[in-house]
Design a protein around this motif. Structure first.
Motif, PDB file in Angstrom:
ATOM      1  N   LEU A   1      -1.561  18.595 -40.242  1.00  0.00           N
ATOM      2  CA  LEU A   1      -0.995  19.865 -40.680  1.00  0.00           C
ATOM      3  C   LEU A   1      -1.912  21.024 -40.273  1.00  0.00           C
TER       4      LEU A   1
ATOM      5  N   MET B   1      -0.527  30.925 -47.962  1.00  0.00           N
ATOM      6  CA  MET B   1      -0.523  30.709 -49.408  1.00  0.00           C
ATOM      7  C   MET B   1      -1.369  31.763 -50.130  1.00  0.00           C
TER       8      MET B   1
ATOM      9  N   ILE C   1      -1.664  27.435 -43.013  1.00  0.00           N
ATOM     10  CA  ILE C   1      -0.941  27.273 -44.283  1.00  0.00           C
ATOM     11  C   ILE C   1      -1.699  27.945 -45.424  1.00  0.00           C
ATOM     12  N   MET C   2      -3.020  27.781 -45.458  1.00  0.00           N
ATOM     13  CA  MET C   2      -3.797  28.380 -46.539  1.00  0.00           C
ATOM     14  C   MET C   2      -3.792  29.901 -46.457  1.00  0.00           C
TER      15      MET C   2
ATOM     16  N   VAL D   1      -3.018  23.073 -53.683  1.00  0.00           N
ATOM     17  CA  VAL D   1      -2.467  23.040 -52.320  1.00  0.00           C
ATOM     18  C   VAL D   1      -3.535  22.579 -51.335  1.00  0.00           C
ATOM     19  N   ASP D   2      -4.745  23.107 -51.461  1.00  0.00           N
ATOM     20  CA  ASP D   2      -5.829  22.751 -50.552  1.00  0.00           C
ATOM     21  C   ASP D   2      -6.177  21.266 -50.640  1.00  0.00           C
TER      22      ASP D   2
ATOM     23  N   VAL E   1      -3.841  23.317 -41.369  1.00  0.00           N
ATOM     24  CA  VAL E   1      -4.403  23.621 -42.694  1.00  0.00           C
ATOM     25  C   VAL E   1      -4.767  25.099 -42.823  1.00  0.00           C
ATOM     26  N   THR E   2      -5.467  25.637 -41.834  1.00  0.00           N
ATOM     27  CA  THR E   2      -5.925  27.021 -41.925  1.00  0.00           C
ATOM     28  C   THR E   2      -4.749  27.984 -42.028  1.00  0.00           C
TER      29      THR E   2
ATOM     30  N   PHE F   1      -4.214  18.776 -51.139  1.00  0.00           N
ATOM     31  CA  PHE F   1      -3.209  17.902 -50.539  1.00  0.00           C
ATOM     32  C   PHE F   1      -2.997  18.175 -49.054  1.00  0.00           C
ATOM     33  N   LEU F   2      -3.624  19.242 -48.535  1.00  0.00           N
ATOM     34  CA  LEU F   2      -3.477  19.539 -47.111  1.00  0.00           C
ATOM     35  C   LEU F   2      -4.500  18.767 -46.297  1.00  0.00           C
ATOM     36  N   ALA F   3      -4.080  18.249 -45.169  1.00  0.00           N
ATOM     37  CA  ALA F   3      -4.971  17.520 -44.271  1.00  0.00           C
ATOM     38  C   ALA F   3      -4.341  17.481 -42.887  1.00  0.00           C
ATOM     39  N   PRO F   4      -5.164  17.331 -41.829  1.00  0.00           N
ATOM     40  CA  PRO F   4      -4.601  17.184 -40.482  1.00  0.00           C
ATOM     41  C   PRO F   4      -3.618  16.007 -40.458  1.00  0.00           C
TER      42      PRO F   4
END
Length: 551
Positions: A501, A510, A506-507, A493-494, A503-504, A496-499
Protein backbone atom coordinates in the motif's frame (compact mmCIF):
# COMPACT_ATOMS: atom_id res chain seq x y z
CA UNK A 1 -12.50 39.55 41.42
CA UNK A 2 -9.24 40.04 39.56
CA UNK A 3 -6.18 38.49 41.20
CA UNK A 4 -3.78 41.23 40.12
CA UNK A 5 -4.00 43.01 43.48
CA UNK A 6 -2.85 40.00 45.48
CA UNK A 7 0.64 40.27 46.96
CA UNK A 8 3.50 39.86 44.50
CA UNK A 9 7.06 38.68 45.08
CA UNK A 10 9.01 40.72 44.29
CA UNK A 11 6.73 43.72 45.02
CA UNK A 12 5.23 45.25 41.91
CA UNK A 13 6.14 48.68 40.69
CA UNK A 14 3.82 51.47 41.85
CA UNK A 15 2.97 51.76 38.18
CA UNK A 16 1.03 48.48 38.37
CA UNK A 17 -1.30 49.86 41.01
CA UNK A 18 -1.79 53.30 39.53
CA UNK A 19 -2.63 52.50 35.95
CA UNK A 20 -6.09 53.42 34.83
CA UNK A 21 -7.86 51.86 31.87
CA UNK A 22 -7.52 53.97 28.78
CA UNK A 23 -8.52 53.36 25.22
CA UNK A 24 -5.85 54.01 22.61
CA UNK A 25 -6.02 57.61 21.60
CA UNK A 26 -8.13 58.67 24.59
CA UNK A 27 -7.31 61.86 26.42
CA UNK A 28 -6.58 62.07 30.10
CA UNK A 29 -10.08 63.30 30.78
CA UNK A 30 -11.84 60.45 29.01
CA UNK A 31 -13.42 57.78 31.15
CA UNK A 32 -12.16 54.27 30.57
CA UNK A 33 -14.23 52.13 28.27
CA UNK A 34 -14.51 48.49 29.29
CA UNK A 35 -17.44 47.24 27.31
CA UNK A 36 -16.27 44.60 24.90
CA UNK A 37 -12.67 45.66 25.34
CA UNK A 38 -11.39 42.19 26.22
CA UNK A 39 -13.10 40.69 23.18
CA UNK A 40 -11.76 43.38 20.85
CA UNK A 41 -8.28 43.00 22.36
CA UNK A 42 -8.40 39.26 21.71
CA UNK A 43 -9.63 39.76 18.14
CA UNK A 44 -6.96 42.37 17.42
CA UNK A 45 -4.32 40.12 18.96
CA UNK A 46 -5.31 37.12 16.85
CA UNK A 47 -5.47 39.14 13.65
CA UNK A 48 -2.04 40.62 14.23
CA UNK A 49 -0.68 37.23 15.25
CA UNK A 50 -2.06 35.71 12.06
CA UNK A 51 -0.06 38.20 10.01
CA UNK A 52 2.99 37.10 11.96
CA UNK A 53 2.02 33.47 11.40
CA UNK A 54 1.98 34.09 7.67
CA UNK A 55 5.40 35.69 8.00
CA UNK A 56 6.55 32.80 10.14
CA UNK A 57 5.57 30.38 7.38
CA UNK A 58 7.63 32.37 4.91
CA UNK A 59 10.54 32.32 7.34
CA UNK A 60 10.12 28.58 7.82
CA UNK A 61 10.43 27.93 4.13
CA UNK A 62 13.63 29.97 4.01
CA UNK A 63 15.01 28.47 7.22
CA UNK A 64 14.22 24.97 6.03
CA UNK A 65 16.12 25.66 2.84
CA UNK A 66 19.02 26.97 4.94
CA UNK A 67 18.91 23.88 7.17
CA UNK A 68 18.72 21.39 4.31
CA UNK A 69 21.47 23.11 2.30
CA UNK A 70 23.73 23.27 5.37
CA UNK A 71 23.20 19.64 6.38
CA UNK A 72 23.68 18.35 2.85
CA UNK A 73 26.73 20.51 2.10
CA UNK A 74 28.73 19.95 5.26
CA UNK A 75 30.26 16.66 6.31
CA UNK A 76 28.31 15.10 9.17
CA UNK A 77 31.08 15.77 11.70
CA UNK A 78 31.46 19.38 10.51
CA UNK A 79 27.73 19.96 10.80
CA UNK A 80 27.75 18.46 14.30
CA UNK A 81 30.52 20.87 15.33
CA UNK A 82 28.65 23.84 13.81
CA UNK A 83 25.41 22.80 15.54
CA UNK A 84 27.25 22.44 18.84
CA UNK A 85 28.67 25.97 18.57
CA UNK A 86 25.25 27.42 17.75
CA UNK A 87 23.71 25.59 20.71
CA UNK A 88 26.28 27.02 23.12
CA UNK A 89 25.75 30.49 21.62
CA UNK A 90 22.01 30.13 22.27
CA UNK A 91 22.73 29.42 25.93
CA UNK A 92 25.13 32.40 26.07
CA UNK A 93 22.45 34.60 24.50
CA UNK A 94 20.01 33.69 27.26
CA UNK A 95 22.61 34.60 29.88
CA UNK A 96 23.41 37.79 27.95
CA UNK A 97 19.75 38.84 27.96
CA UNK A 98 19.42 38.70 31.77
CA UNK A 99 15.67 38.45 31.22
CA UNK A 100 15.65 42.03 29.90
CA UNK A 101 13.58 41.23 26.81
CA UNK A 102 10.83 39.93 29.10
CA UNK A 103 11.05 43.11 31.18
CA UNK A 104 10.82 45.16 27.98
CA UNK A 105 7.77 43.18 26.85
CA UNK A 106 6.01 43.97 30.12
CA UNK A 107 7.16 47.45 31.12
CA UNK A 108 7.35 49.22 27.76
CA UNK A 109 3.61 48.74 27.05
CA UNK A 110 2.81 49.66 30.68
CA UNK A 111 4.82 52.87 30.51
CA UNK A 112 3.41 53.58 27.05
CA UNK A 113 -0.13 53.10 28.36
CA UNK A 114 0.61 55.56 31.15
CA UNK A 115 2.36 57.98 28.77
CA UNK A 116 5.46 57.82 30.95
CA UNK A 117 7.77 58.15 27.97
CA UNK A 118 10.81 59.04 30.06
CA UNK A 119 10.64 55.65 31.75
CA UNK A 120 9.78 53.91 28.48
CA UNK A 121 12.86 55.21 26.66
CA UNK A 122 14.95 54.70 29.80
CA UNK A 123 13.94 51.02 29.87
CA UNK A 124 15.15 50.52 26.31
CA UNK A 125 18.40 52.43 26.87
CA UNK A 126 19.16 50.52 30.07
CA UNK A 127 18.51 47.19 28.36
CA UNK A 128 20.72 47.93 25.36
CA UNK A 129 23.63 49.17 27.49
CA UNK A 130 23.48 46.17 29.79
CA UNK A 131 23.41 43.68 26.93
CA UNK A 132 26.41 45.23 25.20
CA UNK A 133 28.46 45.18 28.39
CA UNK A 134 27.56 41.61 29.35
CA UNK A 135 28.11 40.43 25.77
CA UNK A 136 31.69 41.73 25.79
CA UNK A 137 32.32 39.96 29.11
CA UNK A 138 30.99 36.64 27.76
CA UNK A 139 33.19 36.90 24.66
CA UNK A 140 36.32 37.58 26.75
CA UNK A 141 35.49 34.69 29.09
CA UNK A 142 35.00 32.29 26.16
CA UNK A 143 38.39 33.16 24.68
CA UNK A 144 40.00 32.77 28.07
CA UNK A 145 38.55 29.28 28.53
CA UNK A 146 39.26 28.00 25.02
CA UNK A 147 42.05 25.72 26.24
CA UNK A 148 39.84 24.12 28.91
CA UNK A 149 37.04 23.59 26.40
CA UNK A 150 39.35 21.90 23.89
CA UNK A 151 40.98 19.60 26.44
CA UNK A 152 38.13 18.67 28.78
CA UNK A 153 34.69 19.48 27.36
CA UNK A 154 34.47 18.63 23.65
CA UNK A 155 35.85 15.77 21.61
CA UNK A 156 36.19 17.73 18.35
CA UNK A 157 38.56 20.78 18.37
CA UNK A 158 36.62 22.22 15.44
CA UNK A 159 33.69 22.84 17.81
CA UNK A 160 35.83 25.20 19.89
CA UNK A 161 37.14 27.05 16.84
CA UNK A 162 33.63 27.68 15.55
CA UNK A 163 32.46 28.76 18.99
CA UNK A 164 35.18 31.41 19.17
CA UNK A 165 33.79 32.90 15.95
CA UNK A 166 30.09 32.59 16.72
CA UNK A 167 30.23 33.78 20.34
CA UNK A 168 29.95 37.36 19.04
CA UNK A 169 26.42 36.43 17.96
CA UNK A 170 25.41 36.32 21.62
CA UNK A 171 24.93 40.09 22.19
CA UNK A 172 23.59 40.55 18.65
CA UNK A 173 20.85 37.96 19.18
CA UNK A 174 20.10 39.44 22.60
CA UNK A 175 19.68 42.92 21.11
CA UNK A 176 17.50 41.44 18.41
CA UNK A 177 15.13 40.01 21.06
CA UNK A 178 14.92 43.31 22.95
CA UNK A 179 14.27 45.32 19.78
CA UNK A 180 11.57 42.85 18.78
CA UNK A 181 9.85 43.45 22.13
CA UNK A 182 9.95 47.21 21.58
CA UNK A 183 8.36 46.88 18.14
CA UNK A 184 5.64 44.56 19.54
CA UNK A 185 4.91 47.06 22.34
CA UNK A 186 4.47 49.79 19.73
CA UNK A 187 1.85 47.55 18.06
CA UNK A 188 3.53 47.11 14.69
CA UNK A 189 3.05 43.54 13.43
CA UNK A 190 4.01 44.69 9.94
CA UNK A 191 7.48 45.75 11.05
CA UNK A 192 8.03 42.45 12.87
CA UNK A 193 6.75 40.62 9.78
CA UNK A 194 9.41 42.21 7.59
CA UNK A 195 12.40 42.23 9.94
CA UNK A 196 11.95 38.90 11.72
CA UNK A 197 10.34 36.74 9.08
CA UNK A 198 11.67 38.06 5.78
CA UNK A 199 14.92 39.93 6.29
CA UNK A 200 16.44 37.77 9.06
CA UNK A 201 16.02 34.40 7.34
CA UNK A 202 16.96 36.01 4.03
CA UNK A 203 20.31 37.12 5.43
CA UNK A 204 21.05 33.60 6.68
CA UNK A 205 20.11 32.14 3.31
CA UNK A 206 22.44 34.62 1.61
CA UNK A 207 25.22 33.51 3.97
CA UNK A 208 24.74 29.83 3.11
CA UNK A 209 24.47 30.49 -0.63
CA UNK A 210 27.70 32.51 -0.56
CA UNK A 211 29.53 29.61 1.10
CA UNK A 212 28.12 27.16 -1.43
CA UNK A 213 29.05 29.45 -4.31
CA UNK A 214 32.69 29.72 -3.30
CA UNK A 215 32.82 26.14 -1.94
CA UNK A 216 33.83 27.61 1.39
CA UNK A 217 34.55 25.95 4.72
CA UNK A 218 32.41 25.68 7.82
CA UNK A 219 34.53 28.48 9.34
CA UNK A 220 33.48 30.79 6.50
CA UNK A 221 29.85 29.86 7.17
CA UNK A 222 30.30 30.91 10.82
CA UNK A 223 31.73 34.29 9.75
CA UNK A 224 28.84 34.84 7.34
CA UNK A 225 26.33 34.06 10.10
CA UNK A 226 28.01 36.69 12.26
CA UNK A 227 27.83 39.35 9.54
CA UNK A 228 24.14 38.53 8.94
CA UNK A 229 23.42 39.02 12.66
CA UNK A 230 25.15 42.40 12.69
CA UNK A 231 23.18 43.64 9.68
CA UNK A 232 19.91 42.43 11.21
CA UNK A 233 20.42 44.41 14.44
CA UNK A 234 21.35 47.57 12.52
CA UNK A 235 18.19 47.35 10.43
CA UNK A 236 16.04 46.76 13.54
CA UNK A 237 17.42 50.01 14.95
CA UNK A 238 16.30 51.90 11.84
CA UNK A 239 12.83 50.32 12.02
CA UNK A 240 12.38 51.37 15.67
CA UNK A 241 13.45 54.93 14.95
CA UNK A 242 10.89 55.20 12.14
CA UNK A 243 8.11 53.78 14.35
CA UNK A 244 8.88 56.20 17.16
CA UNK A 245 8.91 59.12 14.74
CA UNK A 246 5.68 58.06 12.96
CA UNK A 247 3.81 57.66 16.26
CA UNK A 248 4.94 61.08 17.47
CA UNK A 249 6.84 59.62 20.41
CA UNK A 250 9.97 61.67 19.82
CA UNK A 251 8.30 64.47 21.78
CA UNK A 252 8.36 62.07 24.74
CA UNK A 253 12.12 62.57 24.86
CA UNK A 254 11.39 66.00 26.30
CA UNK A 255 10.35 64.25 29.48
CA UNK A 256 13.03 63.63 32.05
CA UNK A 257 14.77 60.36 31.18
CA UNK A 258 14.43 57.82 33.97
CA UNK A 259 16.31 54.53 34.18
CA UNK A 260 13.93 52.26 36.14
CA UNK A 261 16.72 49.84 37.05
CA UNK A 262 15.00 48.56 40.17
CA UNK A 263 11.77 47.62 38.39
CA UNK A 264 13.55 46.19 35.36
CA UNK A 265 16.18 44.04 37.07
CA UNK A 266 13.90 42.95 39.90
CA UNK A 267 11.56 41.59 37.26
CA UNK A 268 13.99 40.51 34.55
CA UNK A 269 16.87 38.87 36.42
CA UNK A 270 14.82 36.08 38.05
CA UNK A 271 13.08 35.44 34.74
CA UNK A 272 16.45 34.87 33.09
CA UNK A 273 15.96 31.35 34.40
CA UNK A 274 13.01 30.98 32.01
CA UNK A 275 15.26 31.62 29.02
CA UNK A 276 17.95 29.37 30.41
CA UNK A 277 15.46 26.54 30.88
CA UNK A 278 14.22 26.90 27.30
CA UNK A 279 17.76 26.75 25.96
CA UNK A 280 19.13 24.25 28.45
CA UNK A 281 16.49 21.66 27.63
CA UNK A 282 18.12 21.39 24.20
CA UNK A 283 21.63 22.72 24.78
CA UNK A 284 22.25 20.60 27.86
CA UNK A 285 21.27 17.54 25.88
CA UNK A 286 23.62 18.56 23.04
CA UNK A 287 26.58 19.10 25.37
CA UNK A 288 26.08 15.74 27.11
CA UNK A 289 25.42 14.01 23.80
CA UNK A 290 28.64 15.37 22.30
CA UNK A 291 30.56 14.10 25.29
CA UNK A 292 29.18 10.54 25.14
CA UNK A 293 28.43 10.06 21.42
CA UNK A 294 30.53 12.65 19.58
CA UNK A 295 29.58 15.02 16.77
CA UNK A 296 27.71 12.33 14.82
CA UNK A 297 25.26 11.88 17.70
CA UNK A 298 24.79 15.65 17.91
CA UNK A 299 24.04 15.72 14.18
CA UNK A 300 21.31 13.06 14.51
CA UNK A 301 19.66 15.13 17.23
CA UNK A 302 20.15 18.68 15.96
CA UNK A 303 19.28 17.97 12.33
CA UNK A 304 15.62 17.30 13.19
CA UNK A 305 15.21 19.89 15.98
CA UNK A 306 14.04 22.60 13.52
CA UNK A 307 11.56 20.16 11.98
CA UNK A 308 10.09 19.28 15.37
CA UNK A 309 10.12 23.00 16.12
CA UNK A 310 7.44 23.49 13.47
CA UNK A 311 4.99 22.44 16.17
CA UNK A 312 5.82 25.69 17.98
CA UNK A 313 5.40 27.98 14.96
CA UNK A 314 1.86 29.12 15.76
CA UNK A 315 2.67 29.51 19.45
CA UNK A 316 5.76 31.57 18.67
CA UNK A 317 3.78 33.78 16.29
CA UNK A 318 1.07 34.41 18.89
CA UNK A 319 3.45 35.08 21.78
CA UNK A 320 5.02 38.14 20.11
CA UNK A 321 1.83 40.17 20.56
CA UNK A 322 0.38 38.20 23.49
CA UNK A 323 2.37 39.87 26.27
CA UNK A 324 1.52 43.48 25.25
CA UNK A 325 -2.17 42.55 24.81
CA UNK A 326 -2.31 40.64 28.11
CA UNK A 327 -0.45 43.45 29.89
CA UNK A 328 -3.02 46.01 28.81
CA UNK A 329 -5.88 43.76 30.00
CA UNK A 330 -3.99 43.24 33.26
CA UNK A 331 -3.63 47.00 33.69
CA UNK A 332 -7.41 47.38 33.22
CA UNK A 333 -8.16 44.49 35.61
CA UNK A 334 -10.20 42.81 32.87
CA UNK A 335 -10.29 39.23 34.22
CA UNK A 336 -12.82 37.99 31.68
CA UNK A 337 -10.85 39.45 28.79
CA UNK A 338 -7.66 37.84 30.09
CA UNK A 339 -9.31 34.41 30.33
CA UNK A 340 -10.73 34.73 26.82
CA UNK A 341 -7.40 35.89 25.40
CA UNK A 342 -5.56 32.94 26.93
CA UNK A 343 -7.91 30.16 25.91
CA UNK A 344 -8.71 31.35 22.42
CA UNK A 345 -4.98 31.66 21.80
CA UNK A 346 -4.36 28.16 23.21
CA UNK A 347 -7.19 26.48 21.30
CA UNK A 348 -6.23 28.32 18.12
CA UNK A 349 -2.67 27.04 18.50
CA UNK A 350 -3.79 23.46 19.24
CA UNK A 351 -6.04 23.07 16.20
CA UNK A 352 -3.92 24.96 13.67
CA UNK A 353 -0.76 23.07 14.69
CA UNK A 354 -2.35 19.61 14.55
CA UNK A 355 -1.39 18.66 10.94
CA UNK A 356 2.25 19.54 11.61
CA UNK A 357 2.26 17.36 14.72
CA UNK A 358 0.59 14.46 12.89
CA UNK A 359 3.08 14.56 10.01
CA UNK A 360 6.08 14.69 12.36
CA UNK A 361 4.83 11.66 14.31
CA UNK A 362 3.20 9.44 11.71
CA UNK A 363 5.46 10.33 8.77
CA UNK A 364 8.73 10.84 10.64
CA UNK A 365 10.82 8.39 8.58
CA UNK A 366 9.90 9.62 5.07
CA UNK A 367 10.16 13.25 6.16
CA UNK A 368 13.64 12.75 7.64
CA UNK A 369 14.94 10.79 4.66
CA UNK A 370 13.51 13.30 2.17
CA UNK A 371 14.91 16.37 3.89
CA UNK A 372 18.34 15.21 5.00
CA UNK A 373 19.23 12.27 2.79
CA UNK A 374 20.31 8.68 3.32
CA UNK A 375 22.82 9.53 6.07
CA UNK A 376 19.88 10.36 8.35
CA UNK A 377 17.55 7.59 7.21
CA UNK A 378 16.57 4.70 9.47
CA UNK A 379 17.98 2.25 6.93
CA UNK A 380 21.43 3.72 7.61
CA UNK A 381 21.10 3.09 11.33
CA UNK A 382 20.36 6.73 12.15
CA UNK A 383 17.77 7.35 14.91
CA UNK A 384 16.84 10.78 13.52
CA UNK A 385 13.25 9.77 12.64
CA UNK A 386 12.59 8.49 16.16
CA UNK A 387 14.13 11.65 17.59
CA UNK A 388 11.82 13.74 15.40
CA UNK A 389 8.68 11.91 16.60
CA UNK A 390 9.60 12.23 20.29
CA UNK A 391 10.50 15.92 20.04
CA UNK A 392 7.28 16.61 18.11
CA UNK A 393 5.19 15.10 20.90
CA UNK A 394 6.89 17.28 23.53
CA UNK A 395 6.61 20.43 21.43
CA UNK A 396 2.95 19.88 20.56
CA UNK A 397 2.08 19.34 24.21
CA UNK A 398 3.90 22.60 24.96
CA UNK A 399 1.99 24.45 22.24
CA UNK A 400 -1.43 23.09 23.14
CA UNK A 401 -1.11 24.14 26.79
CA UNK A 402 -0.92 27.80 25.76
CA UNK A 403 1.25 30.69 26.86
CA UNK A 404 1.22 29.84 30.56
CA UNK A 405 4.72 31.16 31.31
CA UNK A 406 4.01 34.49 29.62
CA UNK A 407 0.73 34.86 31.49
CA UNK A 408 2.48 34.29 34.82
CA UNK A 409 5.01 36.95 33.82
CA UNK A 410 2.22 39.43 33.15
CA UNK A 411 0.99 38.80 36.72
CA UNK A 412 4.59 39.26 37.97
CA UNK A 413 4.69 35.88 39.71
CA UNK A 414 8.45 35.96 39.59
CA UNK A 415 9.23 33.77 42.60
CA UNK A 416 6.92 31.00 41.39
CA UNK A 417 8.37 31.09 37.88
CA UNK A 418 11.93 31.02 39.20
CA UNK A 419 11.19 28.07 41.48
CA UNK A 420 9.57 26.09 38.65
CA UNK A 421 12.50 26.86 36.36
CA UNK A 422 14.95 25.49 38.93
CA UNK A 423 12.89 22.32 39.29
CA UNK A 424 12.61 21.80 35.53
CA UNK A 425 16.33 22.40 34.98
CA UNK A 426 17.09 19.75 37.57
CA UNK A 427 14.65 17.34 35.94
CA UNK A 428 16.14 17.98 32.48
CA UNK A 429 19.68 17.41 33.74
CA UNK A 430 18.71 14.21 35.56
CA UNK A 431 16.87 12.84 32.54
CA UNK A 432 19.73 13.73 30.19
CA UNK A 433 22.35 12.05 32.38
CA UNK A 434 20.16 8.98 32.82
CA UNK A 435 19.07 8.51 29.20
CA UNK A 436 21.76 9.88 26.87
CA UNK A 437 24.68 7.55 27.74
CA UNK A 438 22.65 4.47 26.83
CA UNK A 439 20.21 5.77 24.21
CA UNK A 440 22.19 8.54 22.53
CA UNK A 441 20.13 10.95 20.43
CA UNK A 442 16.89 9.15 21.30
CA UNK A 443 17.65 9.64 24.98
CA UNK A 444 18.34 13.33 24.37
CA UNK A 445 14.96 13.67 22.67
CA UNK A 446 13.16 11.85 25.49
CA UNK A 447 14.85 14.05 28.11
CA UNK A 448 13.96 17.23 26.22
CA UNK A 449 10.33 16.22 25.66
CA UNK A 450 9.89 14.96 29.21
CA UNK A 451 11.14 18.17 30.77
CA UNK A 452 8.85 20.21 28.48
CA UNK A 453 5.81 18.26 29.66
CA UNK A 454 6.80 18.69 33.33
CA UNK A 455 7.35 22.41 32.81
CA UNK A 456 3.91 22.99 31.35
CA UNK A 457 2.09 20.98 34.00
CA UNK A 458 3.78 22.94 36.77
CA UNK A 459 3.04 26.26 35.05
CA UNK A 460 -0.62 25.32 34.76
CA UNK A 461 -0.71 24.80 38.51
CA UNK A 462 0.53 28.39 38.76
CA UNK A 463 -2.21 29.63 36.43
CA UNK A 464 -4.83 28.04 38.65
CA UNK A 465 -3.39 29.58 41.80
CA UNK A 466 -2.17 33.02 40.74
CA UNK A 467 -4.05 34.32 37.67
CA UNK A 468 -7.49 35.03 36.29
CA UNK A 469 -7.17 32.18 33.78
CA UNK A 470 -9.73 29.51 34.67
CA UNK A 471 -8.18 26.10 34.00
CA UNK A 472 -11.08 23.73 34.62
CA UNK A 473 -13.88 25.15 32.48
CA UNK A 474 -15.66 22.20 30.89
CA UNK A 475 -16.46 23.92 27.60
CA UNK A 476 -12.69 24.31 27.04
CA UNK A 477 -12.18 20.53 27.04
CA UNK A 478 -13.90 19.73 23.74
CA UNK A 479 -11.07 20.79 21.38
CA UNK A 480 -8.53 18.76 23.33
CA UNK A 481 -10.75 15.66 23.46
CA UNK A 482 -11.37 15.83 19.71
CA UNK A 483 -7.62 16.11 19.08
CA UNK A 484 -7.04 13.02 21.24
CA UNK A 485 -9.65 11.09 19.25
CA UNK A 486 -8.02 12.19 15.97
CA UNK A 487 -4.58 11.03 17.18
CA UNK A 488 -5.94 7.64 18.20
CA UNK A 489 -7.69 7.25 14.85
CA UNK A 490 -4.51 8.08 12.92
CA UNK A 491 -2.50 5.68 15.08
CA UNK A 492 -5.01 2.93 14.32
CA UNK A 493 -4.81 3.58 10.57
CA UNK A 494 -1.00 3.69 10.70
CA UNK A 495 -0.87 0.36 12.55
CA UNK A 496 -2.77 -1.46 9.81
CA UNK A 497 -1.01 0.13 6.83
CA UNK A 498 1.89 -1.74 5.25
CA UNK A 499 3.48 -2.20 1.81
CA UNK A 500 2.54 -2.69 -0.97
CA UNK A 501 0.00 0.00 0.00
CA UNK A 502 1.18 3.60 -0.63
CA UNK A 503 1.57 4.20 3.11
CA UNK A 504 2.92 7.75 2.91
CA UNK A 505 0.24 8.99 0.49
CA UNK A 506 -2.57 7.41 2.50
CA UNK A 507 -1.34 8.92 5.77
CA UNK A 508 -1.05 12.38 4.21
CA UNK A 509 -4.67 12.14 3.07
CA UNK A 510 -5.82 10.88 6.47
CA UNK A 511 -4.03 13.71 8.26
CA UNK A 512 -5.70 16.26 5.98
CA UNK A 513 -9.13 14.73 6.58
CA UNK A 514 -8.60 14.66 10.35
CA UNK A 515 -7.60 18.34 10.35
CA UNK A 516 -10.64 19.49 8.39
CA UNK A 517 -12.87 17.50 10.71
CA UNK A 518 -11.24 19.19 13.71
CA UNK A 519 -11.79 22.62 12.15
CA UNK A 520 -15.45 21.88 11.57
CA UNK A 521 -16.14 20.27 14.96
CA UNK A 522 -14.39 23.08 16.86
CA UNK A 523 -15.64 26.03 14.82
CA UNK A 524 -17.57 27.48 17.80
CA UNK A 525 -14.46 27.45 20.02
CA UNK A 526 -12.23 28.90 17.29
CA UNK A 527 -14.70 31.61 16.23
CA UNK A 528 -12.66 32.10 13.10
CA UNK A 529 -15.34 34.08 11.27
CA UNK A 530 -15.50 36.60 14.12
CA UNK A 531 -11.77 37.17 13.93
CA UNK A 532 -11.51 36.86 10.14
CA UNK A 533 -14.89 37.76 8.60
CA UNK A 534 -13.19 37.66 5.18
CA UNK A 535 -13.23 33.84 5.38
CA UNK A 536 -17.02 33.88 5.24
CA UNK A 537 -16.81 34.93 1.60
CA UNK A 538 -14.96 31.73 0.70
CA UNK A 539 -17.82 29.39 -0.38
CA UNK A 540 -16.83 26.02 1.13
CA UNK A 541 -14.69 27.35 3.96
CA UNK A 542 -17.33 29.85 5.03
CA UNK A 543 -19.93 27.10 5.42
CA UNK A 544 -17.51 24.84 7.27
CA UNK A 545 -16.50 27.52 9.78
CA UNK A 546 -19.94 29.07 10.34
CA UNK A 547 -20.57 28.94 14.12
CA UNK A 548 -23.29 26.68 15.43
CA UNK A 549 -23.64 25.02 12.08
CA UNK A 550 -25.30 28.11 10.51
CA UNK A 551 -25.34 28.14 6.73
Amino acid sequence: MSRRMQSHDPPPSPLDDSLEAREPGATDGDPPSREGHGESETRRHLRGSSLLLAGRLIALLINFLVQVLTVRYLAKVDYGAFAYALAVVSMATSANLLGLHRAVNRFVPLYHERRDYGSMFGTVLLSVGTIVGVGLAIAVLTFGLRGVLASSVVSNPLSVGLLLILIALSPLQALDSVFQGVVAALASPGAIFFRRHVLGPGLRLAAVLLVLLVQGSVELLAVCYLVAGLLGVAIYGVVIYRLVREQGLLTGLRQRLRLPAGDIFRFGLPLMTTDLVLVLKTTMAVVILEHFRGSAGVADFRAVVPVAGLNLVVLQSIKLLFTPAATRLFAREDASGMNDLYWRSAIWTTIVTFPVFAVCVFLAEPVTAFLFGARYAASEGSPAATVLAILAIGNYFNASMGLNTYTLQVYARVRFITTINAIVTTVALALSLALIPGLGAVGAAAATAGSAVAHNLLNHAGLLRWTDVRVFERHRWKPYLTVLVAVLALALVDAFLAPPLPVTAIMVIMVAIAWFVLLGVNRDALRLLETFPELGRVPILGRLLAPGGRR
